[in-house]
Design an enzyme around this catalytic site. Structure first.
Site, short mmCIF file in Angstrom:
data_model
loop_
_atom_site.label_atom_id
_atom_site.label_comp_id
_atom_site.label_asym_id
_atom_site.label_seq_id
_atom_site.Cartn_x
_atom_site.Cartn_y
_atom_site.Cartn_z
N LYS A 251 52.09 76.41 58.88
CA LYS A 251 51.34 75.76 57.80
C LYS A 251 50.44 76.81 57.15
CE LYS A 251 48.30 71.75 57.12
NZ LYS A 251 47.54 70.68 57.82
N HIS B 16 48.04 76.18 54.85
CA HIS B 16 46.78 75.64 54.34
C HIS B 16 46.09 74.87 55.48
CE1 HIS B 16 49.80 72.46 53.90
NE2 HIS B 16 48.80 71.59 54.03
#
Length: 222
Positions: A108, A110
């Site tokens: 991921k 963010h």
């Protein structure tokens, strides 16, 4: 009917539960190794709250009985994610509150970022999964755990098929994990337990599968 002295009551209860839940099925199924197996175990079919809760209870009871020493749980994506969460809840219900973590398949970029979710990996980490087919998931888990500075200590699975990892090999995937990767492995039930269940069950429709499962073990078992 008198059961054999080496019968494991927890394992027998688990096999019976898996059959009743439709998770353990009999017929003809092609395995990842290309073999035609007379039985198939699909943990993804523990697919409602009641079944998942009972599954977690079996894992927790096996872990408590095993004496394995661990500080937290790690569930490899994808099936291990649900298992780690459910078993952590059940262990807490038994008075053993431990943290858990799992990984994403894709990093991921963010928010918190990265591939690991949950508690920080630390101490002795127990890997939880449904089965060990080739040891690939375990090796990947070991790498992530070690990279985080923790120690992969052991593995718990639902079913040990107790069969050769390859046709020309002499050890199972579980034995490979134990010998080559140096981790302790415990299973709720094994192929031996499944055979005992089929041999002693009063349902003739189930007993008829016993010979086929035994023949499969004789050909591919370790």
């Amino acid at each position: 009917m008198t059961l054999p002295r080496d019968t494991d009551p927890l394992a027998q209860d688990f096999v019976a539960f898996s059959v009743e839940a439709g998770v353990l099925r009999f017929g003809e199924f092609k395995t990842k190794a290309g073999r035609l197996s007379p039985y198939f175990f699909n943990a993804g079919l523990f697919d409602d709250g009641a079944k998942l809760g009972r599954l977690a209870e079996f894992y927790a009871r096996r872990l408590i009985a095993s004496g394995l020493q661990f500080d937290m749980l790690f569930g490899p994506a994808y099936k291990g994610i649900t298992l780690a969460a459910a078993v952590a809840v059940e262990l807490a219900r038994h008075g053993r509150n431990v943290p858990y973590a799992y990984n994403r398949k894709e990093a991921k970029d963010h928010g918190e970022g990265g591939t690991l979710v949950g508690a920080k990996l630390a101490g002795r980490v127990l890997i939880i999964d449904d089965v060990i087919s080739a040891g690939t998931s375990v090796r990947e888990s070991i790498s992530m755990i070690q990279a985080a500075g923790a120690v992969p200590s052991s593995v718990v699975i639902a079913l040990d098929r107790q069969e050769k990892a390859t046709d020309d090999g002499s050890e199972s995937a579980v034995q490979f994990v134990q010998r080559q990767l140096g981790l302790e492995v415990c299973a709720i039930a094994t192929l031996k337990d499944l055979l005992q269940y089929l041999e002693t069950n009063q349902d003739p429709s189930l007993g008829a599968h016993g010979a086929k499962v035994a023949a499969y073990r004789d050909r591919y078992g370790v």
